[in-house]
Design a protein around this motif. Sequence first.
Motif, PDB file in Angstrom:
ATOM      1  N   THR A  43       0.655   3.713  -3.156  1.00 31.67           N
ATOM      2  CA  THR A  43       0.254   5.089  -2.885  1.00 31.67           C
ATOM      3  C   THR A  43       1.333   6.074  -3.317  1.00 31.67           C
ATOM      4  O   THR A  43       1.025   7.171  -3.799  1.00 31.67           O
ATOM      5  CB  THR A  43      -0.062   5.273  -1.392  1.00 31.67           C
ATOM      6  OG1 THR A  43      -1.039   4.309  -0.983  1.00 31.67           O
ATOM      7  CG2 THR A  43      -0.585   6.670  -1.109  1.00 31.67           C
ATOM      8  N   GLY A  70      -6.703   0.571   3.103  1.00 30.93           N
ATOM      9  CA  GLY A  70      -5.384  -0.056   3.090  1.00 30.93           C
ATOM     10  C   GLY A  70      -4.345   0.767   3.825  1.00 30.93           C
ATOM     11  O   GLY A  70      -3.481   0.220   4.521  1.00 30.93           O
ATOM     12  N   TYR A 101       0.831  -1.208   0.000  1.00 28.04           N
ATOM     13  CA  TYR A 101       0.000   0.000   0.000  1.00 28.04           C
ATOM     14  C   TYR A 101       0.869   1.264   0.000  1.00 28.04           C
ATOM     15  O   TYR A 101       0.503   2.266  -0.621  1.00 28.04           O
ATOM     16  CB  TYR A 101      -0.923  -0.004   1.207  1.00 28.04           C
ATOM     17  CG  TYR A 101      -2.011  -1.043   1.133  1.00 28.04           C
ATOM     18  CD1 TYR A 101      -3.110  -0.874   0.289  1.00 28.04           C
ATOM     19  CD2 TYR A 101      -1.947  -2.211   1.893  1.00 28.04           C
ATOM     20  CE1 TYR A 101      -4.115  -1.831   0.215  1.00 28.04           C
ATOM     21  CE2 TYR A 101      -2.939  -3.171   1.824  1.00 28.04           C
ATOM     22  CZ  TYR A 101      -4.013  -2.980   0.980  1.00 28.04           C
ATOM     23  OH  TYR A 101      -5.004  -3.935   0.891  1.00 28.04           O
ATOM     24  N   SER A 108      -5.965   3.478  -1.558  1.00 29.07           N
ATOM     25  CA  SER A 108      -6.926   2.801  -0.694  1.00 29.07           C
ATOM     26  C   SER A 108      -6.822   3.373   0.714  1.00 29.07           C
ATOM     27  O   SER A 108      -5.811   3.174   1.399  1.00 29.07           O
ATOM     28  CB  SER A 108      -6.661   1.288  -0.681  1.00 29.07           C
ATOM     29  OG  SER A 108      -7.474   0.640   0.271  1.00 29.07           O
TER      30      SER A 108
END
Length: 288
Positions: free
Chosen positions: A243, A258, A239, A255
């Motif tokens: 990201t 997440g 994640y 997310s």
Amino acid sequence: MNNTNTTNDWLFEIIPKNRFFSLNLKEIWQYRDLLFLFVKRDVITVYKQTVLGPLWYLIQPLFTSVTFTIIFNNVAGINTGTVPPFLFNLAGITVWNYFTACLNGTSDTFKANAGIFGKVYFPRIITPLSVVISNLIKFGIQFFIFIAFYCYYCIQGRDLSFNSLVLFFPVLILIMGILGLGLGMLISSMVTKYRDFSYLIGFGIQLLMYLSAVMYPMDLIKQKLPDYGWIVTYNPLAYIIETSRYMLLNVGEISILGLCYTVTITIVVFFIGLLVFNKTEKSFIDTV
């Protein structure tokens, strides 16, 4: 006879730690000069007496990005959309390298500093903390290379843009550093008793890299391998990297759930690592 209060004459007072959990930020601040000294040592001595010196900071991510581009994009056919595959891989590798540098540097804390720990008192957490801080310099150099190639592709007319959330990119790096610090302290404590555990770290990091979406988008693994996609989904590092690319290259997805999961895992790992680290520092000198 004049009575004097001798306790006020001491600048520092060293007392036994009665608590299992201890993170004395005031004491760390008092030893900040030693922290900066360790940071300077880590930066200067790593590539001292080497042929290329600090250039190794640049060679490793560039060669790795080229290798990933050839294997995963040209041969395996992984699509990166409008983003050049080399830049896509370089973004993931740059962030990933900071985590691995923190983990590798802190996972050998007790063994590498046994001589100093056995002679002088100072807050032991300063040593792994200095590794995390010094690696920020290495990350800064590698991130500058990413920006240079980013500008190059923009000049070439590629459709690239930062996401507005890029302002929160330093927060992701902070989370990555804390997670590496927590895991490093935990592993370092285990290595004092189980020497062969250190040999598994290198293999484990390589395996973890392939499960952290460094060279592919997260949604790709869910499409291609739906039965095994959950492994990447439960990896907090995936994640962070996904990201990061979303912020820097405006590709992929972000997310919130997440990221909350990642922050929770990071906090838990850090405190568990700190607990075990504090317990080990009291008796490690007998086993190292």
